[in-house]
Design a protein around this motif. Structure first.
Motif, PDB file in Angstrom:
ATOM      1  N   ILE A   1       3.206  10.480   3.790  1.00 14.77           N
ATOM      2  CA  ILE A   1       2.321   9.420   2.709  1.00 14.77           C
ATOM      3  C   ILE A   1       2.294   7.917   2.632  1.00 14.77           C
TER       4      ILE A   1
ATOM      5  N   ALA B   1      -3.665   0.407   5.838  1.00 12.17           N
ATOM      6  CA  ALA B   1      -3.807  -1.292   5.058  1.00 12.17           C
ATOM      7  C   ALA B   1      -3.244  -1.883   6.080  1.00 12.17           C
TER       8      ALA B   1
ATOM      9  N   ALA C   1       0.816  -1.124  -0.107  1.00 15.51           N
ATOM     10  CA  ALA C   1       0.053   0.136  -0.260  1.00 15.51           C
ATOM     11  C   ALA C   1       0.497   1.359   0.264  1.00 15.51           C
ATOM     12  N   LEU C   2       1.504   1.286   1.242  1.00 17.16           N
ATOM     13  CA  LEU C   2       2.877   2.835   0.724  1.00 17.16           C
ATOM     14  C   LEU C   2       3.169   2.519  -0.581  1.00 17.16           C
TER      15      LEU C   2
ATOM     16  N   HIS D   1       0.442   7.422   6.313  1.00 18.69           N
ATOM     17  CA  HIS D   1      -1.052   7.168   6.135  1.00 18.69           C
ATOM     18  C   HIS D   1      -1.193   5.588   5.784  1.00 18.69           C
ATOM     19  N   ALA D   2      -0.827   5.467   4.623  1.00 18.38           N
ATOM     20  CA  ALA D   2      -1.243   4.102   3.353  1.00 18.38           C
ATOM     21  C   ALA D   2      -0.517   2.820   4.682  1.00 18.38           C
TER      22      ALA D   2
ATOM     23  N   HIS E   1       2.023   1.524  -3.471  1.00 18.17           N
ATOM     24  CA  HIS E   1       2.121   1.893  -4.175  1.00 18.17           C
ATOM     25  C   HIS E   1       1.811   3.788  -4.045  1.00 18.17           C
ATOM     26  N   ALA E   2       1.192   3.974  -3.069  1.00 16.94           N
ATOM     27  CA  ALA E   2       0.702   5.914  -2.160  1.00 16.94           C
ATOM     28  C   ALA E   2       1.283   6.348  -2.661  1.00 16.94           C
ATOM     29  N   CYS E   3       2.925   5.974  -2.616  1.00 14.74           N
ATOM     30  CA  CYS E   3       4.042   7.111  -3.371  1.00 14.74           C
ATOM     31  C   CYS E   3       4.093   7.068  -4.448  1.00 14.74           C
TER      32      CYS E   3
END
Length: 220
Positions: free
Chosen positions: A70, A78, A49-50, A73-74, A52-54
């Motif tokens: 970011i 998750a 998740a992190l 928070h990701a 992908h978010a980054c």
């Protein structure tokens, strides 16, 4: 040597995510011996998740130093549960160091090991010797600080961190869990590697390997 840009930091996060995902089952097996067997899945889902978010944030032009928040928070979104707040706190503390920076000096990036150790200790209320991820993060951070005091460069610092991390991971076999869910099993945890320590070592090795690749690309 050029500094790290947002794409470089995102690549590091992708490598961490790939390494954790590759060890998902092994981490689950470690956790199954002294916990609820969900550590591998939780860490894999959190790092996926992190990453992908980054990557999405990088495409929008977010500054390199702001990717840590970011990531925090990701990961928390998750994972949740116990591990989520620990790593979210770690990424947030590292992010405070680099907030707003468009690029990051590779040597400065090694300081995140100290940030992770401090934040996880503060959030988790554990200490080295409790058979937790801190038995990797704390000696790895100490190794970076010692290497820094000798004037070592980024890779030498991370090599020292990797050696300390692996030693710390293995040392958890001889510990009885005194914090976290495993603590309820008491002496039954003796002889087992702590899964949080194992995943922490994977992250630190990935950081070293990713930075080694970054320097190799930069030398061409």
């Amino acid at each position: 040597m050029r500094p790290l840009a947002a794409a470089d930091l995102t690549d590091l996060f992708r490598l961490m995510a790939a390494r954790i995902d590759a060890e998902r089952l092994a981490l689950g097996a470690l956790d199954g011996a002294i916990g609820d067997a969900d550590h591998g899945n939780s860490m894999a889902e959190g790092f996926s998740a992190l990453a992908h978010a980054c990557a999405e944030a990088e495409s929008r032009g977010v500054a390199t130093g702001d990717l840590f928040a970011i990531a925090a928070h990701a990961f928390l979104g998750a994972v949740g549960a116990t591990t989520g707040p620990l790593y979210a706190s770690a990424f947030l503390q590292a992010g405070q160091r680099f907030a707003g920076q468009v690029t990051i000096d590779p040597v400065d990036l090694t300081e995140i090991l100290g940030d992770f150790s401090e934040a996880i200790a503060q959030r988790g209320k554990a200490s080295p010797g409790d058979k937790t991820m801190l038995d990797v993060w704390t000696p790895a951070a100490r190794a970076v600080a010692e290497a820094r005091s000798k004037g070592s460069g980024a890779i030498a610092r991370l090599d020292a961190a990797v050696a300390a991390a692996i030693e710390g991971r293995e040392a958890t076999r001889a510990m009885v869990a005194a914090a976290g869910r495993a603590a309820r099993l008491g002496p039954r945890t003796l002889g087992h590697v702590d899964p949080g320590a194992a995943s922490a070592a994977i992250i630190i090795v990935a950081l070293r390997d990713g930075m080694t690749a970054f320097f190799a690309r930069g030398s061409k």
